[in-house]
Design a protein around this motif. Sequence first.
Motif, short mmCIF file in Angstrom:
data_model
loop_
_atom_site.label_atom_id
_atom_site.label_comp_id
_atom_site.label_asym_id
_atom_site.label_seq_id
_atom_site.Cartn_x
_atom_site.Cartn_y
_atom_site.Cartn_z
N ASP A 185 43.04 36.92 52.02
CA ASP A 185 43.17 37.99 51.02
C ASP A 185 41.88 38.02 50.21
O ASP A 185 41.74 37.34 49.21
CB ASP A 185 44.38 37.71 50.12
CG ASP A 185 44.56 38.79 49.04
OD1 ASP A 185 43.81 39.78 49.07
OD2 ASP A 185 45.45 38.62 48.18
N ASN A 186 40.92 38.83 50.67
CA ASN A 186 39.60 38.82 50.03
C ASN A 186 39.58 39.51 48.68
O ASN A 186 38.56 39.50 48.00
CB ASN A 186 38.54 39.45 50.95
CG ASN A 186 38.88 40.88 51.33
OD1 ASN A 186 39.81 41.47 50.78
ND2 ASN A 186 38.15 41.44 52.26
N ASP A 187 40.70 40.11 48.26
CA ASP A 187 40.77 40.75 46.94
C ASP A 187 41.56 39.91 45.94
O ASP A 187 41.84 40.39 44.84
CB ASP A 187 41.41 42.14 47.06
CG ASP A 187 40.54 43.12 47.82
OD1 ASP A 187 39.31 43.02 47.70
OD2 ASP A 187 41.09 43.97 48.53
N ASN A 188 41.90 38.69 46.31
CA ASN A 188 42.75 37.87 45.43
C ASN A 188 41.97 37.47 44.18
O ASN A 188 40.96 36.76 44.25
CB ASN A 188 43.24 36.63 46.18
CG ASN A 188 44.29 35.89 45.38
OD1 ASN A 188 43.98 35.10 44.50
ND2 ASN A 188 45.55 36.17 45.69
N LEU A 189 42.44 37.93 43.04
CA LEU A 189 41.73 37.71 41.78
C LEU A 189 41.84 36.27 41.29
O LEU A 189 40.92 35.77 40.64
CB LEU A 189 42.28 38.67 40.71
CG LEU A 189 42.08 40.15 41.02
CD1 LEU A 189 42.72 41.00 39.94
CD2 LEU A 189 40.59 40.48 41.11
N GLN A 190 42.96 35.60 41.60
CA GLN A 190 43.12 34.21 41.17
C GLN A 190 42.08 33.31 41.84
O GLN A 190 41.44 32.48 41.19
CB GLN A 190 44.52 33.72 41.51
CG GLN A 190 45.61 34.32 40.65
CD GLN A 190 46.98 33.81 41.08
OE1 GLN A 190 47.42 34.02 42.20
NE2 GLN A 190 47.66 33.13 40.18
N LEU A 191 41.92 33.50 43.15
CA LEU A 191 40.94 32.69 43.87
C LEU A 191 39.52 33.03 43.43
O LEU A 191 38.66 32.14 43.33
CB LEU A 191 41.10 32.89 45.38
CG LEU A 191 42.41 32.37 46.00
CD1 LEU A 191 42.45 32.68 47.49
CD2 LEU A 191 42.56 30.88 45.76
N ALA A 192 39.27 34.30 43.19
CA ALA A 192 37.95 34.72 42.71
C ALA A 192 37.64 34.08 41.36
O ALA A 192 36.50 33.65 41.10
CB ALA A 192 37.88 36.24 42.61
#
Length: 264
Positions: free
Chosen positions: A101-108
Amino acid sequence: MSSAEFKEKGNVAFAAKNYDEAIECYTKAIRLDDKNHVFYSNRSASYAGKQKWVEAISDAKDCIRLNPSFIKGYYRLATAQIESNDLDAATQTIKQGLNIDNDNLQLAKLMRTIKSKKAAAKSSAAAASAARMSSSSGGGGGRAGDSSLSKELIDLQNQFRGSMRDYNVVTANIGKSQKELKMNEITVSELEKLPKDSDSKMYRGIGKMFMLCSQEEVFEHLETEMKEDEKKITDMTQKKDYLERRMTSQQQNIKELTSSPAAE
């Protein structure tokens, strides 16, 4: 009690920050069903609540092993690795999660945390009085963390508002295309009542003008328009579904940013 009942009991304890009881409940759930990745994810979060990072890492890895597509497993693991100061391992974990999930804000956000920690460590190492400065910088680090958290929250809220605007525009456009499709369908239905060899004059609207056309040409034009409307509706419905998922994810990220990590 069933594994699901132990899980729910654990969730209640976790919400009350009674981490020992939560761990006990999730452990009992795992004994009954050791293939459920959510049980390991929730117990990992409970261990994190007690700052038992080794146990939190172990459970997060089991969670990912059981369900490699479960994004929260990567979030649990990376968080525990960061707290254990294993920043390189955390970076790899985050990259694995972003591949899903390249849009995951938590990981970002966690990736930015790692970059910030590495930059701080580099600055500290360059300072001549690193040992003394590390303790005195604790308060400033807290303030910086609060500022970073506030900025992150504002960014998330702005992104959510942007998604909501896009969602409203798409919803309105779907309604417009559905109305145009319905009107064309009614027109076709009425035209089909005319005799096939009718010499009735027909006009097709083109902007503010009208063009004299044959019955066949009018039918062809209407069929083309209806196909275009159907494609627009399909495409916009897919975009609407995507925006709904995106807003749900953003709302969850805002919720988790303003509270402790929640159990499943």
